[in-house]
Design a protein around this motif. Sequence first.
Motif, mmCIF file in Angstrom:
data_model
loop_
_atom_site.group_PDB
_atom_site.id
_atom_site.type_symbol
_atom_site.label_atom_id
_atom_site.label_comp_id
_atom_site.label_asym_id
_atom_site.label_seq_id
_atom_site.Cartn_x
_atom_site.Cartn_y
_atom_site.Cartn_z
ATOM 1 N N ARG A 173 0.815 -1.210 0.000
ATOM 2 C CA ARG A 173 0.000 0.000 0.000
ATOM 3 C C ARG A 173 0.853 1.266 0.000
ATOM 4 N N ARG A 174 2.102 1.138 0.443
ATOM 5 C CA ARG A 174 3.010 2.289 0.444
ATOM 6 C C ARG A 174 3.789 2.424 -0.866
ATOM 7 N N TRP A 175 3.600 1.486 -1.745
ATOM 8 C CA TRP A 175 4.290 1.530 -3.034
ATOM 9 C C TRP A 175 3.648 2.613 -3.888
ATOM 10 N N ASP A 176 4.391 3.668 -4.123
ATOM 11 C CA ASP A 176 3.917 4.790 -4.938
ATOM 12 C C ASP A 176 3.707 4.314 -6.376
ATOM 13 N N ALA A 177 2.482 4.471 -6.851
ATOM 14 C CA ALA A 177 2.151 3.986 -8.191
ATOM 15 C C ALA A 177 2.972 4.655 -9.281
ATOM 16 N N SER A 178 3.538 5.817 -8.996
ATOM 17 C CA SER A 178 4.329 6.522 -10.009
ATOM 18 C C SER A 178 5.753 5.997 -10.106
ATOM 19 N N LYS A 179 6.135 5.098 -9.186
ATOM 20 C CA LYS A 179 7.494 4.565 -9.179
ATOM 21 C C LYS A 179 7.510 3.128 -9.671
ATOM 22 N N SER A 180 8.573 2.776 -10.348
ATOM 23 C CA SER A 180 8.737 1.391 -10.769
ATOM 24 C C SER A 180 9.133 0.533 -9.574
ATOM 25 N N PHE A 181 9.063 -0.750 -9.750
ATOM 26 C CA PHE A 181 9.442 -1.664 -8.663
ATOM 27 C C PHE A 181 10.886 -1.430 -8.223
ATOM 28 N N LEU A 182 11.783 -1.273 -9.196
ATOM 29 C CA LEU A 182 13.202 -1.133 -8.879
ATOM 30 C C LEU A 182 13.494 0.131 -8.074
ATOM 31 N N ARG A 183 12.639 1.130 -8.186
ATOM 32 C CA ARG A 183 12.881 2.403 -7.496
ATOM 33 C C ARG A 183 12.055 2.549 -6.218
ATOM 34 N N SER A 184 11.378 1.491 -5.820
ATOM 35 C CA SER A 184 10.505 1.583 -4.656
ATOM 36 C C SER A 184 10.970 0.656 -3.546
ATOM 37 N N PRO A 185 11.527 1.194 -2.439
ATOM 38 C CA PRO A 185 11.910 0.354 -1.296
ATOM 39 C C PRO A 185 10.712 -0.396 -0.715
ATOM 40 N N ALA A 204 1.830 -18.404 3.147
ATOM 41 C CA ALA A 204 2.056 -16.969 2.964
ATOM 42 C C ALA A 204 1.883 -16.541 1.515
ATOM 43 N N LEU A 205 1.931 -17.499 0.591
ATOM 44 C CA LEU A 205 1.757 -17.171 -0.823
ATOM 45 C C LEU A 205 0.364 -16.634 -1.121
ATOM 46 N N VAL A 206 -0.532 -16.758 -0.147
ATOM 47 C CA VAL A 206 -1.869 -16.183 -0.319
ATOM 48 C C VAL A 206 -1.801 -14.664 -0.477
ATOM 49 N N LEU A 207 -0.654 -14.079 -0.133
ATOM 50 C CA LEU A 207 -0.483 -12.633 -0.285
ATOM 51 C C LEU A 207 -0.731 -12.186 -1.719
ATOM 52 N N VAL A 208 -0.334 -12.992 -2.703
ATOM 53 C CA VAL A 208 -0.437 -12.554 -4.107
ATOM 54 C C VAL A 208 -1.898 -12.404 -4.552
ATOM 55 N N PRO A 209 -2.763 -13.406 -4.390
ATOM 56 C CA PRO A 209 -4.170 -13.162 -4.732
ATOM 57 C C PRO A 209 -4.813 -12.097 -3.852
ATOM 58 N N LEU A 210 -4.297 -11.943 -2.640
ATOM 59 C CA LEU A 210 -4.827 -10.899 -1.762
ATOM 60 C C LEU A 210 -4.518 -9.514 -2.322
ATOM 61 N N LEU A 211 -3.321 -9.336 -2.857
ATOM 62 C CA LEU A 211 -2.957 -8.063 -3.469
ATOM 63 C C LEU A 211 -3.787 -7.809 -4.717
ATOM 64 N N TRP A 212 -4.083 -8.856 -5.466
ATOM 65 C CA TRP A 212 -4.921 -8.723 -6.655
ATOM 66 C C TRP A 212 -6.322 -8.240 -6.261
ATOM 67 N N LEU A 213 -6.866 -8.792 -5.181
ATOM 68 C CA LEU A 213 -8.166 -8.334 -4.690
ATOM 69 C C LEU A 213 -8.075 -6.907 -4.169
ATOM 70 N N HIS A 214 -6.968 -6.589 -3.520
ATOM 71 C CA HIS A 214 -6.758 -5.238 -3.005
ATOM 72 C C HIS A 214 -6.830 -4.209 -4.125
ATOM 73 N N ARG A 216 -8.612 -4.402 -6.666
ATOM 74 C CA ARG A 216 -9.908 -4.553 -7.332
ATOM 75 C C ARG A 216 -9.770 -5.383 -8.602
ATOM 76 N N CYS A 217 -8.978 -6.468 -8.492
ATOM 77 C CA CYS A 217 -8.793 -7.416 -9.596
ATOM 78 C C CYS A 217 -8.187 -6.743 -10.825
ATOM 79 N N GLY A 218 -7.255 -5.860 -10.599
ATOM 80 C CA GLY A 218 -6.581 -5.178 -11.700
ATOM 81 C C GLY A 218 -5.097 -5.038 -11.401
ATOM 82 N N ARG A 219 -4.400 -4.234 -12.206
ATOM 83 C CA ARG A 219 -2.981 -3.926 -12.017
ATOM 84 C C ARG A 219 -2.107 -5.170 -11.912
ATOM 85 N N MET A 220 -2.281 -6.114 -12.825
ATOM 86 C CA MET A 220 -1.465 -7.319 -12.794
ATOM 87 C C MET A 220 0.009 -7.010 -12.961
#
Length: 335
Positions: A173-185, A204-214, A216-220
């Motif tokens: 949730r703290r990952w700034d959408a304007s930053k790429s993965f490599l530039r986001s701590p 713990a791998l349930v985190l991935v589908p949880l993020l997808w739901l977070h 709203r089933c987008g931003r793959m």
Amino acid sequence: RGASPATAGRPATAGRPATAMRKHLILVALAAMVLYVPFLGNRFTSDDRFFLMEIPFTHDLRNLGKLASPDYFDLWPDAPGWRPLAAASHMVDYALWGLSPAPRRVPNLLAHGANSVLVYALARSLTGRPDAALAAGLLFALHPVHSETVFGAYFRTDSVATLGVLLGLLLYRRWDASKSFLRSPAAWGAVGALAVGAGFKEGALVLVPLLWLHDRCGRMDRLLPFFAFIGPYAAFRVWVLPGQQTVTLPAHAATWAGELGVNLLTLCKSLVTYVRLAVWPYPLALHHDIVPARGLEGAVIMGLAVLAAWVILISRSWRSRPVAAFGLAWAGLAY
């Protein structure tokens, strides 16, 4: 009300006094740990006796080099999964404390306290309501169903896997959408939390589908770094560490498919037990045995009713109350 979980709660928390939040965090952490302290010295029970006492694999730090060995499941027989970080933590425990129960439960207690604090932080982030966050944190901290993960030293697997999921979601949730993965701590931290959590328990791998739901089933595209970890992890687990579980997987699958009806009915039946333990967790027991269902018995019908109500609640709240829908969907994934 119409905001998604990805944006809900952020503006409302901006002006809250930091001192109030610190008091809440301290209260939740103390509530999570104080009640358990007097009982930390109780004798080992259940899986602790088998996995930590009778099997010598975790009694020697030299076995750290064997955690990625193809012989892993032979060295730690009946282990329910590949959990190298959990095994390593028990090796360190044994080197420091031997088989003394109290100090070996302290990491579990600290993990439970951390999880309670993370539940508070996540609820505050999602809702923007400190009172709701405090209620959620205290409910998680004091719920008796967590006693197994505190008193069972072996069940550190569950506590730290949960910590990885909660921390991963907060960092995401703290990952700034304007930053790429490599530039986001924060993004790196979220993937790191997933890796640590999976090292304690694959759940713990349930985190991935949880993020997808977070989202709203987008931003793959934002999930690609997580799949970059899961791919090699799964490949290593299947081809390098086959062990007894992978060898017997076709047999298990055939058995499950051969009793498909019984398994589905029993799944509905067990749902009633899970809901009861969440709402009214008495009496508590180490094991809650569920007799396989053989028809549309009362518990199965109740389970089907609970499942139908769950689906209806999610569908009706998906747009109007997205945070509530997210929480309901999370409960379903956890089940």
